[in-house]
Enzyme design. Sequence first.
Site, PDB file in Angstrom:
ATOM      1  N   ASN A 240       1.010  -0.724   0.513  1.00 48.09           N
ATOM      2  CA  ASN A 240      -0.017  -0.523  -0.265  1.00 48.09           C
ATOM      3  C   ASN A 240       0.896   0.773   0.113  1.00 48.09           C
ATOM      4  O   ASN A 240       0.303   1.746  -0.266  1.00 48.09           O
ATOM      5  CB  ASN A 240      -1.334   0.093   1.343  1.00 48.09           C
ATOM      6  N   HIS A 241       1.809   0.983   0.088  1.00 48.09           N
ATOM      7  CA  HIS A 241       2.933   2.469   0.023  1.00 48.09           C
ATOM      8  C   HIS A 241       4.331   1.467  -0.250  1.00 48.09           C
ATOM      9  O   HIS A 241       4.844   1.257  -0.417  1.00 48.09           O
ATOM     10  CB  HIS A 241       3.245   3.033   1.295  1.00 48.09           C
ATOM     11  N   ASN A 242       4.914   2.551  -2.108  1.00 48.34           N
ATOM     12  CA  ASN A 242       5.854   2.310  -2.289  1.00 48.34           C
ATOM     13  C   ASN A 242       6.408   3.543  -2.766  1.00 48.34           C
ATOM     14  O   ASN A 242       5.500   4.504  -3.448  1.00 48.34           O
ATOM     15  CB  ASN A 242       5.254   1.882  -3.526  1.00 48.34           C
TER      16      ASN A 242
ATOM     17  N   PHE B   9       8.900   0.166   0.375  1.00 51.34           N
ATOM     18  CA  PHE B   9       7.141  -0.643   0.828  1.00 51.34           C
ATOM     19  C   PHE B   9       6.504  -0.608   1.632  1.00 51.34           C
ATOM     20  O   PHE B   9       7.518  -1.731   2.083  1.00 51.34           O
ATOM     21  CB  PHE B   9       7.119  -1.366  -1.059  1.00 51.34           C
ATOM     22  N   VAL B  10       5.913  -1.380   1.865  1.00 53.60           N
ATOM     23  CA  VAL B  10       4.436  -1.586   3.320  1.00 53.60           C
ATOM     24  C   VAL B  10       3.437  -2.772   2.816  1.00 53.60           C
ATOM     25  O   VAL B  10       3.391  -2.438   1.711  1.00 53.60           O
ATOM     26  CB  VAL B  10       3.903  -0.121   3.716  1.00 53.60           C
TER      27      VAL B  10
END
Lengths: 172, 157
Positions: free
Chosen positions: B100-102, B113-114
């Site tokens: 969801n995060h990159n 990333f997450v």
Amino acid sequence: MGNIFIDAFRQQTPIDFSDEFSRRLIKATQGGLPVSPTPYADIARQLGVSTEAVITRLTQMLEAGAIRRIGAVPNHYALGYRGNGMSVWDVPDDAVDEVGREIAALDFVSHCYQRPRFDDKWPYNLFAMVHGHNRDEVMARIEEMQAMLGDRVCSHDILFSTKILKKTGFRL
Amino acid sequence: MHTNDKRPELSRLEYRLLNDFQRDFPLTSRPFLAIAEELGTDEETILKTLEGLVERKMISRLGPVFRPRRLGASTLAALAVPEDQLETVAAMVSAYPAVNHNYEREHLFNLWFVVTAASEEEIEKVLNDIRDRSRCRLLNLPMEDAYHIDLGFPLWC
């Protein structure tokens, strides 16, 4: 300040908010409240419940830590904060809690986490997101942190983001 | 003042709405009226000003910031990707719904990333998959303790 944050995080009682009403309430509000004179009543009408029920449940979620805060979520990039850097620190294990709290209390740090070291190429166990209007400002703030921490840290690095490729908020 | 600054013009009221109300937004039936009273103005002015901030995208939203569910797991991971493969690998990583995060960052480990999933096992599966497909060195850095998580932070304008 750091103490307040860490205590608030640790004292969260595990209340279950997976019931139907909570889930619908999260879904209805996670994208923001309506900017109208009566935002909670608007949500209540949409969900077919009373305004009181909406306010009470949100209060419970806030107190239990399921909601971190209710308020304005500024778009930092649009506001000119374009120099965000991820600072990473190698702190001796017995000092990491103290150092973590001190760093967390700094105004310009939005997130501060302890993570495992990986190997000698990645010896960092403390992460802090540092914000500033530009790189120079972030670098100056890192220097400020270095001065504050002195020889309590072994080494550190700073990773500037060059591109946001994906950013999805928490979604039910 | 730096030349690469892109600081928007904010009125005193806009600044205070953005800075002072990142937390403790009133949980009362007329929250904007309460804010108006605190700032010495009227409800309509507050609403208009906020609408303007939303329109100009100075504010992403106004409302609750939920903590991700305690059930489930997440981790921060990083890959050391050769420069000429960065675009391909980044797109491959972003395509996972669990990511969801990159972010691209300037470092030997240049892709951060997450990963969020229902269980540790599922995260492990995604990370192994990404490692196999990218053939890059991978860091897996799950959170061990949080000292400060997004409780808002002051603006210095």
